[in-house]
Enzyme design. Structure first.
Site, short mmCIF file in Angstrom:
data_model
loop_
_atom_site.label_atom_id
_atom_site.label_comp_id
_atom_site.label_asym_id
_atom_site.label_seq_id
_atom_site.Cartn_x
_atom_site.Cartn_y
_atom_site.Cartn_z
CE1 TYR A 5 -3.87 -2.22 0.31
CE2 TYR A 5 -2.87 -3.07 2.32
CZ TYR A 5 -3.84 -3.15 1.33
OH TYR A 5 -4.77 -4.16 1.37
CG PHE B 15 -4.33 -8.71 -0.35
CD1 PHE B 15 -5.04 -7.93 -1.25
CD2 PHE B 15 -3.58 -9.78 -0.84
CE1 PHE B 15 -5.03 -8.21 -2.61
CE2 PHE B 15 -3.56 -10.08 -2.20
CZ PHE B 15 -4.29 -9.29 -3.09
CG HIS C 41 -6.64 -7.81 -7.82
ND1 HIS C 41 -7.16 -6.93 -6.90
CD2 HIS C 41 -5.33 -7.97 -7.49
CE1 HIS C 41 -6.21 -6.56 -6.06
NE2 HIS C 41 -5.09 -7.18 -6.39
#
Length: 223
Positions: free
Chosen positions: A68, A79, A188
């Site tokens: 991120y 994730f 995804h």
């Protein structure tokens, strides 16, 4: 660069740390630091996936693309976000699929360390990113490093489950020996593509069925 890696991985990864591409990665990160650029995750968490999931306990690999790039989110696990940080859209969709697949209540926390501690390697293809610039470190050597990790796992392990979500991850199937391992592929979980087949893929129940068939403890998917 401060590095925290579980002892079981140090021997396994040491040949990769001697490669030219790894020296290139270290040089690039040092140069970014000298320019006072913000890099995610912080140094101690860059190898967090290898720190939280001991090599000898590895059962499942979930491949992400990039950490991120917003503040306070990246923690070195694909994730996953730290406790107290709102789960991002892709993780919300992962939780929705878990709810549909196995009936798991949708969690409040986005911290997936509990998965990692059970043998789920939450591996991003690039282990660092410049703040606010997705993909900014994709070409500094990380892809070669993580490709080599995947090839090594395919060769040295048996009966792992690889969860490949999205075109980028699916392309990595060529690195994996499908006669030794279970490969599960889906679009995804991003809101842009989750409705094209991620929802309904039932990868979490399929993973546990495979593990149980091969005398391995299933994963408790509650974070």
């Amino acid at each position: 660069m401060e590095v925290k890696i579980d002892a079981s991985w140090k021997e396994v990864l040491s040949p990769l740390f001697d490669k030219a591409y790894f020296k290139q990665i270290v040089g690039h990160l040092k140069a970014e630091k000298e320019l006072k650029r913000t890099i995610y995750p912080k140094g101690s968490l860059i190898f967090n996936a290898f720190n939280q999931t001991p090599f000898d306990q590895l059962k499942v690999v979930i491949l992400g693309q990039d950490p991120y790039h917003n503040p306070d989110q990246a923690m070195g696990l694909s994730f996953s976000v730290p406790k107290g940080v709102k789960p991002p859209p892709s993780l919300k969709n992962i939780y929705k699929e878990l709810n549909k697949d196995i009936g798991m209540p949708i969690p409040v926390s986005g911290d997936l360390t509990g998965w990692a501690n059970q043998g789920v390697l939450l591996l991003n293809a690039a282990l660092t990113v410049r703040a606010d610039e997705p993909g900014s470190h994709a070409k500094i050597g990380w892809i070669q490093f993580t490709d080599d990790v995947i090839k090594m796992l395919s060769k040295d392990k048996s009966r792992l489950v690889f969860l490949l979500w999205g075109n980028f991850a699916v392309q990595k199937q060529i690195l994996i020996d499908a006669s030794k391992h279970k490969i599960l592929k889906a679009p995804h979980p991003s809101p842009l593509s989750a409705h094209n087949g991620f929802f309904g893929c039932k990868h979490f129940s399929a993973t546990n069925e495979y593990l149980v068939q091969h005398n391995k403890n299933p994963i408790n998917w509650t974070p």
